[in-house]
Design a protein around this motif. Sequence first.
Motif, mmCIF file in Angstrom:
data_model
loop_
_atom_site.group_PDB
_atom_site.id
_atom_site.type_symbol
_atom_site.label_atom_id
_atom_site.label_comp_id
_atom_site.label_asym_id
_atom_site.label_seq_id
_atom_site.Cartn_x
_atom_site.Cartn_y
_atom_site.Cartn_z
ATOM 1 N N LEU A 50 5.694 47.218 6.044
ATOM 2 C CA LEU A 50 5.900 46.788 7.427
ATOM 3 C C LEU A 50 6.696 45.498 7.395
ATOM 4 N N SER B 256 2.853 43.948 4.106
ATOM 5 C CA SER B 256 3.501 43.396 5.286
ATOM 6 C C SER B 256 4.324 42.179 4.864
ATOM 7 N N LYS C 270 7.943 42.319 9.554
ATOM 8 C CA LYS C 270 7.703 41.585 10.799
ATOM 9 C C LYS C 270 8.919 40.731 11.153
ATOM 10 N N SER D 22 7.633 39.360 6.111
ATOM 11 C CA SER D 22 8.462 38.863 7.200
ATOM 12 C C SER D 22 9.923 39.158 6.902
#
Lengths: 115, 114
Positions: A112, A12, A114, A14
């Motif tokens: 992923l 994950s 974010k 950003s």
Amino acid sequence: AQSVTQLGSHVSVSEGALVLLRCNYSSSVPPYLFWYVQYPNQGLQLLLKYTTGATLVKGINGFEAEFKKSETSFHLTKPSAHMSDAAEYFCAVRGFRAAGNKLTFGGGTRVLVKP
Amino acid sequence: KAGVTQTPRYLIKTRGQQVTLSCSPISGHRSVSWYQQTPGQGLQFLFEYFSETQRNKGNFPGRFSGRQFSNSRSEMNVSTLELGDSALYLCASTLEGGGGREQFFGPGTRLTVL
């Protein structure tokens, strides 16, 4: 037999942050190395490949990877993640002296992003 | 240039049935490889055909078979389907020549076995 290990099945990050996906291979002779990306409900698309020569390879969508023989690694990086980078990424190898086009894949890393 | 096409895109079968999947490679590509993708086992190589001959074979039971036609189109067949055969089946074609040759993948056929 060759094998490929991708560290981390899920990553994950950003948006705007560094993307780093790790890939290590096991082979007595450095193989040909590939990174593929798979978006939902689609096939695989080649991001970049290492054959011979320059160890830093640039690919599509701002990705690059560095082949390090001493570490048997081929890690994939992108300096700044974009929302569109959310996908699953696969590292693959093909034997240097192998007949045919069989690829051996790592387990994949799902990214992923974010906001 | 058209990419690799696979038909059908989705398929639902019941246990014990058989299924045939089709793959049309990029024009000029004579090598076709098949892979099975499942959440548990990941991407696994099934077999490769080149000039109508099987060149490589993965570690799958004999229920999985394939063939290639003179126009390089390929089919794979799975007989006596089992629940565990539910997967995305990917076909890839390659233009021969050079070790760094790229495999171009089709969108896959998603097989569900009930």
